[in-house]
Design an enzyme around this catalytic site. Sequence first.
Site, PDB file in Angstrom:
ATOM      1  N   LYS A   1       0.872  -1.179   0.000  1.00 14.42           N
ATOM      2  CA  LYS A   1       0.000   0.000   0.000  1.00 14.42           C
ATOM      3  C   LYS A   1       0.908   1.227   0.000  1.00 14.42           C
ATOM      4  O   LYS A   1       1.499   1.589   1.020  1.00 14.42           O
ATOM      5  CB  LYS A   1      -0.924   0.005   1.215  1.00 14.42           C
ATOM      6  CG  LYS A   1      -1.968   1.105   1.131  1.00 14.42           C
ATOM      7  CD  LYS A   1      -3.030   0.944   2.199  1.00 14.42           C
ATOM      8  CE  LYS A   1      -4.165   1.941   2.018  1.00 14.42           C
ATOM      9  NZ  LYS A   1      -3.740   3.337   1.951  1.00 14.42           N
TER      10      LYS A   1
ATOM     11  N   CYS B   1      39.091  19.653  18.936  1.00 14.80           N
ATOM     12  CA  CYS B   1      37.885  18.990  19.423  1.00 14.80           C
ATOM     13  C   CYS B   1      37.884  17.535  18.935  1.00 14.80           C
ATOM     14  O   CYS B   1      37.958  17.286  17.739  1.00 14.80           O
ATOM     15  CB  CYS B   1      36.646  19.718  18.893  1.00 14.80           C
ATOM     16  SG  CYS B   1      35.109  18.888  19.314  1.00 14.80           S
TER      17      CYS B   1
END
Length: 688
Positions: free
Chosen positions: A125, A447
Site C-alpha cells: 500500500k 575537538c
Amino acid sequence: MNLGAGALDRVQWLRREIEFHNRAYYEQDAPTIPDQVFDTLFRELQELEAAHPELAAPDSPTQRVGGRPLAQFAPVKHAVPMLSIQTETDTGAGGAEHFDSRVRRELELADTNTGVEVEYVAELKFDGLAVSLRFEHGIFTQGATRGDGVTGEDITQNLKTIRDIPLRLAGKPPPLLEVRGEVYMRRDDLVRYNEKARARGEKPLANPRNGAAGSVRQLDPNVAAGRPLRFFAYGIGAVDGWNLPATQNELLDALAAFGLPVCAHRVVARGWRELADFHDRMGEERAQIPFDIDGVVYKVNSLATQNRLGFRSREPRWAVAHKYPAEEVRTVIAAIEIQVGRTGALTPVAKLQPVFVGGVTVSNATLHNEEEVRRKDVRVNDTVVVRRAGDVIPEVVAVVFDARPVNEAGKPLHPPFELPGTCPQCGSHVVHEEGGAIARCSGGLVCPAQARGALLHFVGRRAMDIEGLGDKLIDQLIAGGHVRTPADLYALTVPMLASLDRMGEKSAENLIQAIKKSRSTTLARFIFALGIRNVGESTAKDLARHFGALAALQGADAAALENVPGVGPAVAGSIVDFFAEKHNSEEIGRLFGACVHWEEHEGTASASTGPFVGKLFVLTGNLPGLKREEAKERIEAAGGKVSGSVSKKTSYVVAGEEAGSKLGRARELGVAILDEAGLLQLLQGEGA
Ligand code: IVH
C-alpha cells in the site's frame, strides 16, 4: 529544407533517441551521452515540431516540460469512480484472517469447504496520492486526482513531468485504458531534494507523502517538474476494446508490458496464512524499501470473482488494506544530548525510551537545532509524538503537554532547553551562525569529535597529500591515543605504526616517508588543510595568492579579507573566528615545529593572464580523456577558476559521463554546457 517525409523520419528518430537517453538519465541514473549533445537533440526536435506543426504529437518528449501555470485545475468526472478500500484494523495476523473469512462467507465457501483456499494477490500500500491516467490509443491524454472519487482535478500537465509515466504505451494498447495508481516519492530522493532546497534557501518538504501530494497539486507544472516524483500502477478504471486478463496478477503484468511501472513486491497467495506471511515479511523489510508504505493491500486475484463479490457502498468487497501500526508513536524523552558533527555543528538529539516506529526500533530522534527545540518546547521527561519521516532519522513531532511532569505548584519540573555555551566534547566555546540557527564548536582541530574529520581532511590528496593514511588507520590512531591533532602525525614513528593491526614494517616505513614528504608543501595547500569553515580549495588558493604569507592572513581583519575576490562576509567571518581561537594558532605553531614549510610568495593558483581570466568553470561527471585534476590545472593555467557548485556566476559547466545534479542545475540556470571536446576547443583559444 527537409521535405515532410524526411522531417517525419527525423522527428521520430529524435523522439526515440531522446526517450532512450531520458530513461538512461532519470531511471538508470547513467547518462549515455554528454548533456550538450542531449540538449542539441532536444532543441532540434523542438525546432522541427515548431516548423512542422502537423508533426506535433502529444507523446513527444517535448511535451513533458514547460507549460504555463494554471489559474485553477479543471474538474474531471471519472468514467469509473475511484473507490477507496476498507481498512482492516487488526494490525496482527487477524487482519488477513478476517478478510479471508469475509470473502469465504460471501462466496459461500462454507466451513464444509475448508480445503478450498481463495487465491489472492498481496501488494504494497503505497503512501502517496492516488491518480488516474487516461490513455487513448496508447497516448497519455489526461491525468486526474481522485478528488471525491466521482470528480477529480485535471493534473495532466504535472503528471506529464513524471518520467515514470509513459507518454505512449508500449505494445498493442486498447483504444481506451484508464490506469489507476499512486504518485509517490522515494525517501532518498526526498533527502537529496531537501538538501538542495535548503541550499537554495527554500523550504524543505516535510515527508515523501506530503511531497508527492503537494507537488502534483501545484498549479505551475515547472514546480512539479523539479520534484522527484514517481509512479506505480496498481489497477484500472474505464477500458474499451481490451480482453481483460483473468486475474489481478496478470493484469499487473499486462500493465508492466505496456511500459507502466508496477512494483515488484507482490505475491499470489492462497488462503489467509500466505497473506499474513506477506504482511509480516514486508513489515520487516519496510525500512529497506526505498519508499514509504503504510500497509499492504489484499485483493481477490480472479477478476471474475471480484465481479461476483461486487461493492458495498463505496468500497469493493474483494479488497482490503491491512495497515501497519502508525508511523507516529508516543514515547518519553529520557535525555537531550548534544551531538558534535564533523564540522563542529552542535545538534540536540533526543534520547528516547526505545519505541517501535515505521518498522524499526528507535531510541534517538533529531531535534534539529536549539530554535526548533524551543519552538516545540521539548524538555527532558516529556511525552512526545515521534515520527519516522522522509529522512531516515526519526523526528520529534510535538510534545504532549498534558503529560508533562509538574511539581506541587503545577509548574514544569524541567526548565526550557538551552544549548550549552561550551562544546561538550572539548570545552571550546560555541559560536552561532546564520542568525543563530546553527551552533558550532569553535574547537576546530582540538575537538575530538571534529578530530577525525579534520585529520582526514588534513591528509587528503588536495591538502597535505599523505598517501596511505585512510579512515581505518586514523580511527586506530585516535582510538589508541596516538594522534589527536594533525601535528601529532609528525611525531609518529615506524615501530609505533608497525605495532598496529594489519600494519607491517614496510608499510609503516612507507607511511612515515609519506608523512615526512608532506612537510614540504605550499601555502595554498596548508591553508586548505587547516579545514577552516567555508574555505575550500579554490578560496585557499585565492587567499594564498592575495596574502602571500600565513602571518598576513592570520593578521587580516574581516574588511581586509573581503578585499580578496570571491571572499564574502561569511567566509571572512569563518577565517577571523578560526584564527581568533588560541588553540588553532597553537596547533599551527606545532606544525611549524614539525618542520612543515613552503616557499613564501609563491604564485600558487590561477594565472592572472590568459583567455579564461574572469571565467568560472564547474566540472562534473567523468571526462573521457582528461583527468579531473588535469582539466582543472589547464583551466587555471589559462587564468580561469574552477568551483564545485553551479550558480548564476558560473560561466561554463563541463559535463562528462555520468554527470548528475550539477548538470540539471546548469540547465535550470541556463548556464552554458560543454563536453570535453568543447573545453579543449576553448583551451586552444577559440574564444572563451
Ligand atoms: S487498489 C478499488 N492498490 O490506497 C480498489 N490502492 O483506499 C482501489 N493505494 O488512496 C485501490 N496502494 O491510492 C490499491 N496497491 C494498491 C494501493 C492502493 C496504495 C491507495 C489508493 C487509495 C487507497 C485506497
